[in-house]
Design a protein around this motif. Structure first.
Motif, mmCIF file in Angstrom:
data_model
loop_
_atom_site.group_PDB
_atom_site.id
_atom_site.type_symbol
_atom_site.label_atom_id
_atom_site.label_comp_id
_atom_site.label_asym_id
_atom_site.label_seq_id
_atom_site.Cartn_x
_atom_site.Cartn_y
_atom_site.Cartn_z
ATOM 1 N N ALA A 45 -14.257 -13.255 -16.420
ATOM 2 C CA ALA A 45 -14.277 -11.982 -16.764
ATOM 3 C C ALA A 45 -15.517 -11.395 -16.699
ATOM 4 C CB ALA A 45 -13.724 -11.897 -18.011
ATOM 5 N N THR A 46 -15.843 -10.639 -15.770
ATOM 6 C CA THR A 46 -17.345 -10.022 -15.748
ATOM 7 C C THR A 46 -17.278 -8.417 -15.967
ATOM 8 O OG1 THR A 46 -19.258 -10.136 -14.430
ATOM 9 C CG2 THR A 46 -16.975 -9.971 -13.038
ATOM 10 N N ASP A 71 -13.949 -6.082 -17.636
ATOM 11 C CA ASP A 71 -12.589 -6.710 -17.424
ATOM 12 C C ASP A 71 -12.469 -7.190 -15.847
ATOM 13 O OD1 ASP A 71 -12.071 -6.850 -20.124
ATOM 14 O OD2 ASP A 71 -10.656 -5.112 -19.989
ATOM 15 N N ILE A 72 -13.438 -7.140 -15.281
ATOM 16 C CA ILE A 72 -13.154 -7.656 -13.642
ATOM 17 C C ILE A 72 -12.788 -9.032 -13.401
ATOM 18 C CG2 ILE A 72 -14.314 -7.560 -11.245
ATOM 19 C CD1 ILE A 72 -15.648 -5.205 -12.177
ATOM 20 N N PHE A 73 -11.760 -9.404 -12.704
ATOM 21 C CA PHE A 73 -11.667 -10.896 -12.374
ATOM 22 C C PHE A 73 -12.481 -11.279 -11.317
ATOM 23 C CE2 PHE A 73 -9.386 -14.794 -10.754
ATOM 24 C CZ PHE A 73 -8.689 -14.988 -11.927
ATOM 25 N N GLU A 74 -13.581 -12.205 -11.682
ATOM 26 C CA GLU A 74 -14.278 -12.540 -10.644
ATOM 27 C C GLU A 74 -13.819 -14.192 -10.109
ATOM 28 O OE1 GLU A 74 -17.772 -12.471 -8.118
ATOM 29 O OE2 GLU A 74 -17.888 -11.139 -9.983
ATOM 30 N N LYS A 75 -13.406 -14.064 -9.205
ATOM 31 C CA LYS A 75 -12.443 -15.285 -8.734
ATOM 32 C C LYS A 75 -13.349 -16.158 -8.007
ATOM 33 C CE LYS A 75 -9.972 -14.977 -4.553
ATOM 34 N NZ LYS A 75 -8.827 -14.755 -3.716
ATOM 35 N N HIS A 76 -13.252 -17.545 -8.561
ATOM 36 C CA HIS A 76 -13.947 -18.725 -8.021
ATOM 37 C C HIS A 76 -12.930 -19.637 -7.254
ATOM 38 C CE1 HIS A 76 -17.662 -18.903 -10.667
ATOM 39 N NE2 HIS A 76 -16.989 -17.687 -11.061
ATOM 40 N N MET A 89 -17.558 -25.927 -6.689
ATOM 41 C CA MET A 89 -17.383 -24.598 -5.928
ATOM 42 C C MET A 89 -18.605 -23.518 -6.037
ATOM 43 S SD MET A 89 -14.375 -25.491 -5.755
ATOM 44 C CE MET A 89 -13.591 -24.088 -4.801
ATOM 45 N N ASN A 90 -18.640 -22.597 -4.951
ATOM 46 C CA ASN A 90 -19.866 -21.732 -5.107
ATOM 47 C C ASN A 90 -20.366 -21.397 -6.280
ATOM 48 O OD1 ASN A 90 -19.344 -21.679 -2.226
ATOM 49 N ND2 ASN A 90 -18.324 -19.910 -2.201
ATOM 50 N N GLU A 91 -21.643 -21.489 -6.321
ATOM 51 C CA GLU A 91 -22.177 -21.105 -7.554
ATOM 52 C C GLU A 91 -22.328 -19.408 -7.420
ATOM 53 O OE1 GLU A 91 -25.623 -23.141 -9.866
ATOM 54 O OE2 GLU A 91 -26.606 -21.960 -8.134
ATOM 55 N N MET A 92 -22.050 -18.781 -8.555
ATOM 56 C CA MET A 92 -22.216 -17.098 -8.672
ATOM 57 C C MET A 92 -22.940 -17.098 -9.882
ATOM 58 S SD MET A 92 -18.267 -15.935 -8.063
ATOM 59 C CE MET A 92 -17.455 -16.634 -6.793
ATOM 60 N N THR A 93 -23.646 -15.883 -9.686
ATOM 61 C CA THR A 93 -24.719 -15.487 -10.419
ATOM 62 C C THR A 93 -24.350 -14.403 -11.502
ATOM 63 O OG1 THR A 93 -26.462 -16.273 -9.277
ATOM 64 C CG2 THR A 93 -27.166 -14.712 -10.909
ATOM 65 N N TYR A 94 -24.492 -14.122 -12.644
ATOM 66 C CA TYR A 94 -23.965 -13.091 -13.577
ATOM 67 C C TYR A 94 -25.279 -12.869 -14.296
ATOM 68 C CZ TYR A 94 -19.356 -14.725 -12.532
ATOM 69 O OH TYR A 94 -18.102 -15.453 -11.925
ATOM 70 N N PRO A 116 -6.285 -11.286 -8.336
ATOM 71 C CA PRO A 116 -6.048 -10.323 -9.291
ATOM 72 C C PRO A 116 -7.354 -9.509 -9.516
ATOM 73 C CG PRO A 116 -6.605 -12.454 -10.006
ATOM 74 C CD PRO A 116 -6.327 -12.702 -8.734
ATOM 75 N N LYS A 117 -7.163 -8.167 -9.796
ATOM 76 C CA LYS A 117 -8.219 -7.348 -10.004
ATOM 77 C C LYS A 117 -8.980 -7.403 -11.308
ATOM 78 C CE LYS A 117 -9.390 -2.548 -8.807
ATOM 79 N NZ LYS A 117 -9.047 -1.337 -7.955
ATOM 80 N N TYR A 118 -8.045 -7.280 -12.498
ATOM 81 C CA TYR A 118 -8.557 -7.462 -13.957
ATOM 82 C C TYR A 118 -7.941 -8.373 -14.487
ATOM 83 C CZ TYR A 118 -9.898 -2.594 -12.449
ATOM 84 O OH TYR A 118 -10.506 -1.484 -11.662
ATOM 85 N N VAL A 119 -8.943 -9.079 -15.606
ATOM 86 C CA VAL A 119 -8.312 -10.081 -16.264
ATOM 87 C C VAL A 119 -7.355 -9.748 -17.311
ATOM 88 C CG1 VAL A 119 -10.399 -11.496 -16.237
ATOM 89 C CG2 VAL A 119 -10.156 -9.935 -17.989
ATOM 90 N N THR A 120 -7.100 -8.290 -17.484
ATOM 91 C CA THR A 120 -6.305 -7.737 -18.417
ATOM 92 C C THR A 120 -4.661 -7.686 -17.712
ATOM 93 O OG1 THR A 120 -7.029 -5.523 -17.851
ATOM 94 C CG2 THR A 120 -7.775 -6.607 -19.878
ATOM 95 N N ASP A 121 -4.770 -7.831 -16.272
ATOM 96 C CA ASP A 121 -3.496 -7.787 -15.527
ATOM 97 C C ASP A 121 -2.525 -8.764 -16.174
ATOM 98 O OD1 ASP A 121 -4.671 -6.048 -13.837
ATOM 99 O OD2 ASP A 121 -4.741 -7.490 -12.325
ATOM 100 N N GLU A 122 -1.073 -8.236 -16.134
ATOM 101 C CA GLU A 122 -0.002 -9.225 -16.878
ATOM 102 C C GLU A 122 -0.020 -10.732 -16.391
ATOM 103 O OE1 GLU A 122 4.143 -8.748 -15.580
ATOM 104 O OE2 GLU A 122 3.450 -6.945 -16.337
ATOM 105 N N ASP A 123 -0.151 -10.939 -15.379
ATOM 106 C CA ASP A 123 -0.252 -12.385 -14.661
ATOM 107 C C ASP A 123 -1.476 -13.272 -14.972
ATOM 108 O OD1 ASP A 123 -1.408 -10.248 -12.751
ATOM 109 O OD2 ASP A 123 -1.780 -12.000 -11.489
#
Length: 176
Positions: A45-46, A71-76, A89-94, A116-123
């Motif tokens: 979540a970012t 609530d953005i789903f930052e996919k890894h 996996m790829n290292e991501m910077t926050y 997924p777009k947001y971490v609040t999505d029902e799935d």
């Protein structure tokens, strides 16, 4: 089958003990599994700078006069992705959203959707939470680098500061 695989074939006398026996054998030789296929998409979540053309208005928040999308789903990892054991996996910077932020919270999510777009999505469901203490006197442009390491029965999370120093290592166990 015995001609081809030899003593790798295990046929328990009582079928109800097959799962237990397989677990014991796996515990004695965990390297027997070389790759796995991800059952879910995994991400963190970012927040990001709000862009009205791509972000939902209800996700817009304002911090210190700056607009962010929450609530953005930052996919890894993507659902169906083949992952080798202990694969990095790829290292991501926050980046922190405020100056001198004392803590950062990493929320790891799983989704049954590929993108997924947001971490609040029902799935989506939260599968891990990691609190990271940050050194004071850092500005918003001080990034923390996050790497998820997949492949075993757990996900390892490695967090480093902008200078490459390890801040935190954690494991998320999905069996228990």
């Amino acid at each position: 089958m015995k001609e081809t695989f030899g003593d790798k074939i295990v046929a328990p006398i009582e079928p109800r003990t097959a799962v237990m026996r397989a677990a014991v054998l796996f515990g004695q030789s965990p390297a027997a599994i070389q790759t796995r296929v991800s059952k879910y998409s995994y991400g963190i979540a970012t927040m990001n700078h709000f862009k009205p053309e791509i972000h939902s208005e209800e996700k817009r928040i304002v911090i210190d006069g700056r607009e962010y999308c929450d609530d953005i789903f930052e996919k890894h990892v993507s659902i169906g992705q083949e992952i080798t054991v202990e694969q990095n996996m790829n290292e991501m910077t926050y980046y922190p959203t405020i100056d001198n932020q004392a803590h950062a919270v990493l929320q790891v999510f799983a989704s049954s959707k590929e993108n997924p777009k947001y971490v609040t999505d029902e799935d989506c469901q939260q599968v891990g939470l990691l609190l990271i203490e940050m050194k004071k006197n850092h500005k918003r442009d001080f990034g923390i680098k996050v790497k998820l390491i997949f492949g075993g029965t757990e996900i390892q999370v490695e967090v480093r500061d902008g200078h490459g120093n390890t801040i935190k290592n954690a494991r998320m166990d999905f069996l228990g």
